[in-house]
Design a protein around this motif. Structure first.
Motif, PDB file in Angstrom:
ATOM      1  N   HIS A   4       0.794  -1.229   0.000  1.00  0.00           N
ATOM      2  CA  HIS A   4       0.000   0.000   0.000  1.00  0.00           C
ATOM      3  C   HIS A   4       0.819   1.268   0.000  1.00  0.00           C
ATOM      4  O   HIS A   4       0.259   2.328  -0.112  1.00  0.00           O
ATOM      5  CB  HIS A   4      -0.947   0.014   1.198  1.00  0.00           C
ATOM      6  N   THR A 118      -2.344   3.905   5.019  1.00  0.00           N
ATOM      7  CA  THR A 118      -2.867   3.041   6.069  1.00  0.00           C
ATOM      8  C   THR A 118      -2.482   3.670   7.404  1.00  0.00           C
ATOM      9  O   THR A 118      -1.354   4.095   7.588  1.00  0.00           O
ATOM     10  CB  THR A 118      -2.240   1.633   5.958  1.00  0.00           C
ATOM     11  N   HIS A 128     -10.679   2.936   2.780  1.00  0.00           N
ATOM     12  CA  HIS A 128     -10.306   2.336   1.502  1.00  0.00           C
ATOM     13  C   HIS A 128     -11.480   1.502   0.998  1.00  0.00           C
ATOM     14  O   HIS A 128     -12.423   1.251   1.735  1.00  0.00           O
ATOM     15  CB  HIS A 128      -9.111   1.383   1.655  1.00  0.00           C
ATOM     16  N   HIS A 130     -12.413  -2.287  -0.455  1.00  0.00           N
ATOM     17  CA  HIS A 130     -12.018  -3.673  -0.677  1.00  0.00           C
ATOM     18  C   HIS A 130     -13.035  -4.297  -1.625  1.00  0.00           C
ATOM     19  O   HIS A 130     -14.238  -4.162  -1.410  1.00  0.00           O
ATOM     20  CB  HIS A 130     -12.000  -4.462   0.624  1.00  0.00           C
ATOM     21  N   MET A 140      -7.649  -4.203  -3.095  1.00  0.00           N
ATOM     22  CA  MET A 140      -7.762  -3.136  -2.112  1.00  0.00           C
ATOM     23  C   MET A 140      -7.406  -1.875  -2.888  1.00  0.00           C
ATOM     24  O   MET A 140      -6.262  -1.714  -3.298  1.00  0.00           O
ATOM     25  CB  MET A 140      -6.800  -3.371  -0.951  1.00  0.00           C
ATOM     26  N   TYR A 142      -7.833   2.427  -3.962  1.00  0.00           N
ATOM     27  CA  TYR A 142      -7.934   3.784  -3.432  1.00  0.00           C
ATOM     28  C   TYR A 142      -8.773   4.667  -4.345  1.00  0.00           C
ATOM     29  O   TYR A 142      -8.582   5.866  -4.404  1.00  0.00           O
ATOM     30  CB  TYR A 142      -6.536   4.381  -3.268  1.00  0.00           C
ATOM     31  N   ASP A 168      -7.597   1.571   8.672  1.00  0.00           N
ATOM     32  CA  ASP A 168      -6.761   0.476   9.177  1.00  0.00           C
ATOM     33  C   ASP A 168      -7.115  -0.851   8.495  1.00  0.00           C
ATOM     34  O   ASP A 168      -6.675  -1.905   8.913  1.00  0.00           O
ATOM     35  CB  ASP A 168      -6.884   0.351  10.700  1.00  0.00           C
ATOM     36  N   HIS A 169      -7.928  -0.781   7.436  1.00  0.00           N
ATOM     37  CA  HIS A 169      -8.350  -1.927   6.616  1.00  0.00           C
ATOM     38  C   HIS A 169      -9.332  -2.853   7.318  1.00  0.00           C
ATOM     39  O   HIS A 169      -9.612  -3.943   6.837  1.00  0.00           O
ATOM     40  CB  HIS A 169      -7.152  -2.731   6.093  1.00  0.00           C
TER      41      HIS A 169
END
Length: 187
Positions: A4, A118, A128, A130, A140, A142, A168-169
């Motif tokens: 990332h 991140t 983000h 997914h 993943m 942007y 933080d995903h």
């Protein structure tokens, strides 16, 4: 390693890779008598060993120390932030027939901002996207537009799911996601 680009874990990994290159170069130069005559031969071998360790550990130590924890490692009862953002899939449309090995995906995100770094500094409006195909994470991203590779996907009905996750995903609670079924036809 540098999936990332921009988070703390990626920065540490990059530093470790370059430190490995530098120490390996010094050791190798000394062994070939091209420089660093004050470094003993045994020290040159030690530098090469340190370089190898830096390369290997740069792929997993930074993520283990600093990276986001996978969903499965969240403690039961962990409270995730709530997002007011909404997400919809504008393409593919429900039931759309897709031929070829590429799927154009267009999303509409309202009330949220996509960020590239991140971070553990989570806010309800930044994150983000997914993308999952039939329950498996494929991207993943942007942005809200993307091409998904379908070259290994069999013809038939498939489900594309898009989820707006925190920076933080990890998912918001409740999850901010949208799904659509499409048909992949034989090429």
């Amino acid at each position: 390693m540098i999936a990332h680009a921009g988070g703390q874990d990626e920065s540490l990994a990059i530093v470790m890779v370059f430190a490995g290159i530098w120490t390996g170069w010094i050791g190798w130069s000394r062994l070939r008598d091209k420089g660093f005559p004050r470094v003993p031969v045994v020290g040159a071998w030690g530098l090469i060993a340190v370089a190898a360790v830096l390369f290997v550990t740069s792929t997993f130590v930074p993520r283990a120390l600093l990276g986001p924890k996978p969903i499965a490692s969240l403690a039961p009862g962990t409270i995730r932030p709530r997002s007011t953002a909404t997400l919809s899939i504008t393409e593919p449309t429900p039931g759309m027939h897709v031929t070829g090995d590429e799927l154009t995906v267009e999303l509409n995100l309202e009330g949220g901002t996509i960020v590239q770094a991140t971070t553990t500094n989570v806010t309800p409006t930044t994150g983000h996207i997914h993308l999952s195909l039939d329950g498996s994470l494929v991207s993943m991203t942007y942005g809200t537009d993307q091409i998904v590779d379908l070259s290994g996907v069999q013809p038939g009905t498939h489900t594309l799911t898009a989820e707006f996750v925190a920076a933080d995903h990890l998912p918001f609670s409740p999850r901010v996601q949208a799904s659509v079924e499409f048909m992949k036809s034989k090429s």
